[in-house]
Scaffold this active site. Structure first.
Site, PDB file in Angstrom:
ATOM      1  NE  ARG A   1       9.002  11.726 -17.221  1.00  0.00           N
ATOM      2  CZ  ARG A   1       8.465  10.499 -17.307  1.00  0.00           C
ATOM      3  NH1 ARG A   1       8.578   9.788 -18.429  1.00  0.00           N
ATOM      4  NH2 ARG A   1       7.840   9.970 -16.268  1.00  0.00           N
TER       5      ARG A   1
ATOM      6  CD  GLN B   1       5.965   1.952 -17.858  1.00  0.00           C
ATOM      7  OE1 GLN B   1       5.187   0.999 -17.862  1.00  0.00           O
ATOM      8  NE2 GLN B   1       5.686   3.086 -18.443  1.00  0.00           N
TER       9      GLN B   1
ATOM     10  NE  ARG C   1      12.586   3.603 -16.508  1.00  0.00           N
ATOM     11  CZ  ARG C   1      11.469   4.268 -16.713  1.00  0.00           C
ATOM     12  NH1 ARG C   1      11.446   5.298 -17.538  1.00  0.00           N
ATOM     13  NH2 ARG C   1      10.356   3.932 -16.102  1.00  0.00           N
TER      14      ARG C   1
ATOM     15  CG  HIS D   1      11.780   5.910 -23.518  1.00  0.00           C
ATOM     16  ND1 HIS D   1      11.347   7.183 -23.785  1.00  0.00           N
ATOM     17  CD2 HIS D   1      10.749   5.282 -22.908  1.00  0.00           C
ATOM     18  CE1 HIS D   1      10.110   7.317 -23.345  1.00  0.00           C
ATOM     19  NE2 HIS D   1       9.720   6.184 -22.810  1.00  0.00           N
TER      20      HIS D   1
ATOM     21  CG  ASP E   1       1.915   4.795 -25.194  1.00  0.00           C
ATOM     22  OD1 ASP E   1       2.891   4.234 -25.713  1.00  0.00           O
ATOM     23  OD2 ASP E   1       1.657   4.727 -23.971  1.00  0.00           O
TER      24      ASP E   1
ATOM     25  CD  GLU F   1       9.931   5.107 -26.421  1.00  0.00           C
ATOM     26  OE1 GLU F   1      10.098   3.994 -25.871  1.00  0.00           O
ATOM     27  OE2 GLU F   1       8.995   5.867 -26.122  1.00  0.00           O
TER      28      GLU F   1
HETATM   29  C1  BG6 Z   1       6.682   4.926 -23.443  1.00  0.00           C
HETATM   30  C2  BG6 Z   1       5.505   4.032 -23.219  1.00  0.00           C
HETATM   31  O1  BG6 Z   1       7.695   4.205 -24.074  1.00  0.00           O
HETATM   32  O2  BG6 Z   1       7.159   5.407 -22.184  1.00  0.00           O
HETATM   33  C3  BG6 Z   1       4.427   4.819 -22.481  1.00  0.00           C
HETATM   34  O3  BG6 Z   1       5.026   3.544 -24.457  1.00  0.00           O
HETATM   35  C4  BG6 Z   1       4.976   5.386 -21.188  1.00  0.00           C
HETATM   36  O4  BG6 Z   1       3.315   3.962 -22.211  1.00  0.00           O
HETATM   37  C5  BG6 Z   1       6.221   6.196 -21.508  1.00  0.00           C
HETATM   38  O5  BG6 Z   1       3.994   6.181 -20.567  1.00  0.00           O
HETATM   39  C6  BG6 Z   1       6.902   6.821 -20.294  1.00  0.00           C
HETATM   40  O6  BG6 Z   1       7.184   5.855 -19.348  1.00  0.00           O
HETATM   41  P1  BG6 Z   1       7.809   6.251 -17.955  1.00  0.00           P
HETATM   42  O7  BG6 Z   1       7.888   4.972 -17.151  1.00  0.00           O
HETATM   43  O8  BG6 Z   1       9.163   6.827 -18.221  1.00  0.00           O
HETATM   44  O9  BG6 Z   1       6.881   7.275 -17.349  1.00  0.00           O
END
Ligand code: BG6
Length: 282
Positions: A59, A80, A85, A155, A199, A258
């Protein structure tokens, strides 16, 4: 100097140190999670509560979102931000062209079997150049015989002194899709101030951005190429509290800008061709 080592959590990492800066890259995700210019404050934010666990993205730092950004358009329950990653990458090479520059290349191996998420032949490499700026280039090559479509993002979580004294410049008058309102298209004409959850996917923009950080008295410039979207994200209070790996007050000291190709800014890569998206931070 570059050495391959493990951090306290057993994560395999590359540690880079040269006359200009130091950096750390995890092999899982080719994830740059530290970049600090000599005698300066760190540029990347990492949650103190981040897990360093196989299959879970760190994170903070620079997660590589590929071959899709956000939810998969066809299969929303797929992971997601794609699988790059959370996959183990391979170290390819390191070069030190001068005492203040280190260039590391990593690649994502193709799976030996099972291509459930992405049934195409690809070569994916990340080239990280650590000097008095940090440059990251993600190259997607199509080595198969069918075209494929990707969305992607670097990101990047930036560390800031205090979010209430931050403005983001370079996206004024650019149309964005607001993820907090089902991707409704909007635009604004002022620099971005972050005083609530944000966001947004800024569309069709190849502009550089800058983060003015009054508390740390610095301006971070993010330049890019091969990218037509820029995502701006800060989870703010409730979302930060809802994420187990995000420190509750972490939203005050970070903002994600990003470099991306997202939503309608997807990229088609024909057989035999490649696409590179580059982000350079100074
Ligand atoms: C961002 C998205 O790029 O990443 C958000 O636009 C998302 O919607 C965020 O919450 C974090 O994503 P993740 O999967 O790392 O929790």
């Amino acid at each position: 100097m570059t050495q391959q080592t493990h951090n306290d959590n057993g994560f395999e990492i590359l540690e880079i140190k040269n006359d200009s800066a130091s950096a750390k890259i995890a092999l899982q995700g080719a994830h740059v999670f530290e970049y600090t210019r000599t005698d300066e404050a760190p540029l990347l934010w990492v949650s103190p509560e981040s897990f360093y666990r196989p299959g879970k993205a760190i994170r903070g730092g620079i997660p590589v979102c590929w071959p899709w950004f956000g939810k998969n358009a066809e299969y929303p329950d797929w992971p997601q931000h794609g699988f790059a990653r959370t996959s183990l990458w391979e170290f390819v090479s390191v070069e030190e062209p001068d005492a203040g520059t280190t260039v590391v290349i990593l690649k994502l191996p193709e799976p030996e079997s099972g291509r459930a998420f992405f049934p195409y032949r690809y070569g994916l490499t990340l080239t990280v150049t650590v000097s008095d700026s940090l440059s990251v280039a993600l190259t997607t090559k199509n080595i198969g015989d069918k075209p494929f479509v990707i969305t992607e993002a670097l990101h990047t979580y930036f560390s800031v002194g205090s979010i209430d004294a931050v403005t983001v410049h370079g996206l004024e008058s650019v149309t964005y899709a607001d993820n907090l309102e089902s991707f409704k298209h909007k635009s604004g004409d002022a620099p971005i101030v972050i005083d609530r959850e944000v966001d947004r996917v800024y569309l069709d923009t190849e502009h550089a951005c800058s983060i003015d950080d009054v508390a740390l008295n610095r301006k971070i410039v993010v330049e890019k190429s091969g990218s037509r979207s820029t995502v701006v994200w800060n989870p703010w209070i409730d979302k930060a509290a809802g994420m187990a790996d995000f420190s509750d007050d972490g939203y005050k000291t970070m903002v994600c800008i990003e470099t991306a190709n997202a939503l309608e800014d997807f990229v088609t890569v024909p057989p035999g061709e490649s696409h590179t998206m580059t982000q350079s931070i100074q």
